[in-house]
Design a protein around this motif. Sequence first.
Motif, PDB file in Angstrom:
ATOM      1  N   ASP A 189      54.710 -49.649 -14.489  1.00 30.23           N
ATOM      2  CA  ASP A 189      54.665 -48.961 -13.198  1.00 30.23           C
ATOM      3  C   ASP A 189      53.242 -48.966 -12.648  1.00 30.23           C
ATOM      4  O   ASP A 189      52.484 -48.004 -12.804  1.00 30.23           O
ATOM      5  N   THR A 190      52.897 -50.043 -11.968  1.00 32.45           N
ATOM      6  CA  THR A 190      51.554 -50.163 -11.397  1.00 32.45           C
ATOM      7  C   THR A 190      51.280 -49.079 -10.369  1.00 32.45           C
ATOM      8  O   THR A 190      50.162 -48.560 -10.273  1.00 32.45           O
ATOM      9  N   THR A 191      52.290 -48.700  -9.606  1.00 31.13           N
ATOM     10  CA  THR A 191      52.122 -47.667  -8.585  1.00 31.13           C
ATOM     11  C   THR A 191      51.730 -46.336  -9.209  1.00 31.13           C
ATOM     12  O   THR A 191      50.840 -45.636  -8.708  1.00 31.13           O
ATOM     13  N   GLN A 192      52.388 -45.992 -10.312  1.00 30.35           N
ATOM     14  CA  GLN A 192      52.062 -44.738 -10.985  1.00 30.35           C
ATOM     15  C   GLN A 192      50.645 -44.767 -11.546  1.00 30.35           C
ATOM     16  O   GLN A 192      49.913 -43.784 -11.450  1.00 30.35           O
ATOM     17  N   ARG A 193      50.263 -45.897 -12.127  1.00 35.06           N
ATOM     18  CA  ARG A 193      48.896 -46.018 -12.642  1.00 35.06           C
ATOM     19  C   ARG A 193      47.887 -45.801 -11.514  1.00 35.06           C
ATOM     20  O   ARG A 193      46.896 -45.094 -11.676  1.00 35.06           O
ATOM     21  N   THR A 194      48.141 -46.429 -10.371  1.00 39.68           N
ATOM     22  CA  THR A 194      47.232 -46.298  -9.238  1.00 39.68           C
ATOM     23  C   THR A 194      47.155 -44.861  -8.758  1.00 39.68           C
ATOM     24  O   THR A 194      46.063 -44.340  -8.466  1.00 39.68           O
ATOM     25  N   ALA A 195      48.307 -44.191  -8.677  1.00 36.42           N
ATOM     26  CA  ALA A 195      48.336 -42.804  -8.210  1.00 36.42           C
ATOM     27  C   ALA A 195      47.567 -41.887  -9.156  1.00 36.42           C
ATOM     28  O   ALA A 195      46.784 -41.032  -8.720  1.00 36.42           O
ATOM     29  N   TYR A 196      47.774 -42.062 -10.455  1.00 34.61           N
ATOM     30  CA  TYR A 196      47.026 -41.269 -11.428  1.00 34.61           C
ATOM     31  C   TYR A 196      45.523 -41.523 -11.288  1.00 34.61           C
ATOM     32  O   TYR A 196      44.710 -40.597 -11.361  1.00 34.61           O
ATOM     33  N   GLY A 197      45.148 -42.791 -11.118  1.00 36.22           N
ATOM     34  CA  GLY A 197      43.738 -43.129 -11.018  1.00 36.22           C
ATOM     35  C   GLY A 197      43.084 -42.513  -9.795  1.00 36.22           C
ATOM     36  O   GLY A 197      41.960 -41.998  -9.871  1.00 36.22           O
ATOM     37  N   ILE A 198      43.768 -42.550  -8.660  1.00 32.87           N
ATOM     38  CA  ILE A 198      43.234 -41.963  -7.425  1.00 32.87           C
ATOM     39  C   ILE A 198      43.072 -40.454  -7.584  1.00 32.87           C
ATOM     40  O   ILE A 198      42.042 -39.873  -7.234  1.00 32.87           O
ATOM     41  N   ALA A 199      44.100 -39.808  -8.133  1.00 29.06           N
ATOM     42  CA  ALA A 199      44.053 -38.356  -8.315  1.00 29.06           C
ATOM     43  C   ALA A 199      42.962 -37.958  -9.307  1.00 29.06           C
ATOM     44  O   ALA A 199      42.267 -36.955  -9.122  1.00 29.06           O
ATOM     45  N   GLY A 200      42.797 -38.762 -10.368  1.00 25.52           N
ATOM     46  CA  GLY A 200      41.771 -38.455 -11.357  1.00 25.52           C
ATOM     47  C   GLY A 200      40.371 -38.570 -10.786  1.00 25.52           C
ATOM     48  O   GLY A 200      39.511 -37.720 -11.040  1.00 25.52           O
ATOM     49  N   ALA A 201      40.122 -39.621 -10.019  1.00 21.19           N
ATOM     50  CA  ALA A 201      38.800 -39.791  -9.406  1.00 21.19           C
ATOM     51  C   ALA A 201      38.506 -38.662  -8.432  1.00 21.19           C
ATOM     52  O   ALA A 201      37.390 -38.127  -8.393  1.00 21.19           O
ATOM     53  N   ASP A 202      39.512 -38.271  -7.652  1.00 15.28           N
ATOM     54  CA  ASP A 202      39.328 -37.174  -6.705  1.00 15.28           C
ATOM     55  C   ASP A 202      39.031 -35.867  -7.438  1.00 15.28           C
ATOM     56  O   ASP A 202      38.151 -35.098  -7.030  1.00 15.28           O
TER      57      ASP A 202
END
Length: 413
Positions: free
Chosen positions: A363-376
């Motif tokens: 799930d690339t989309t989920q990985r991206t969402a987690y990464g964005i939220a983590g950086a924020d």
Amino acid sequence: MKIALVSEHATPLPAHKGERTDGESLHLYHLARNLARLGHRVTVHTRCTDPASGERSRMGRGVVVAPVTAGPRRPLREEEHTRHTAAFAHGLAGRLRAESPDVVHAFGWSSGLAVLAAMRDSGCDTPFVQTFHSLNVSEQRVGLPANPQRVRLEAALAHRAGAVLVNSADQRFELARLGVPRGRVCVVPFGVDVDHFTVEGAAHGPWQRRRSGAGQQLRVVSVTRLDPLGGADALIDTMARVPDGELLVVGGPDPDHLAIDPDARRLEQRAKEIGVDDRVTLVGAATRRELPRLLRSADVFVSTAAYDPYGAAVLEAMACGLPVVARAVGSVTGAMLDGTTGVLLRSARPAALARALRQLAADTTQRTAYGIAGADRAVSRFKWPRVAAETARIYERLLAGAPALPLAAGHHA
């Protein structure tokens, strides 16, 4: 304010020079510099470990590092520190008498003992703040050696301090079990340098992927110690259940010394036994300059440490935009938001780890969402200027004779 930061066994100077260092030294470095940027005058009192010089040195505008000669001028082993605490306290007393700080802030239990003795001998009657990054009662729960005397001293220091600062709600709970009033304990998290650990920037360096293109493997990275408490054994066992993954383990000795390190040899042997040695790389220790590029080269960060009082590696990975799969221990539970910045697990069992990694691989989309939220979250909640501002507010309340207000300073935002 004139602020005295005191650490008998850590120094901010390696971090100032860009060298590898420990969590407490990083805390001293970033806290001192950011308190100075708020307009305060900061002196860091630490035990002298330089055989060539024991002179005071400036560490930027408003920050002075003042070594105290106490014992041999070399780094000490953990068990050696208390032999020289009395000498450190004696030297510190003269400094406090001469400088008359507005607040004195000790890091670690032996530093707290030195501060109390120095304040008594110097007649210094200013607010005393105590930081515990780790407590022996917490260490005992993961199998580290018990030290009953240290447990009693940590509780006594917490009762004597005007405010006690800890990195996590877990530590606050442990102090409450020792009878320390909750109103005296403030949760102020460990921070992350969001100017250094960023989403943008180079990603590979010498750590090229084994495959690229459509058949690219899921790259998993972990920054951890190599002994059993670091959890690398479980990570290697997990890779047998993630056939399309590769693992980079960062930590331990310098790369040139990995071949003779017993923990590294044990892990390499385990990888060969289960047939994943072609997909597991022990990187060794990485420099602070290298680490962001190494993190950005991966798809997922994993933390399986049995004990993590700082949560620094998780925060650095989040700041670099990586989704995180982590064992819910220590400061990690405050750093992450389960289901938002990654996945928190109750244990480091390979089956559970592998399940989480396979789901993220698919799930690339989920990985991206987690990464964005983590950086924020890293930037908005854990950057060092905010940590310093929260710490300064606690000092100011103590100087005003008000309670420290732990919930206002806690990391619930």
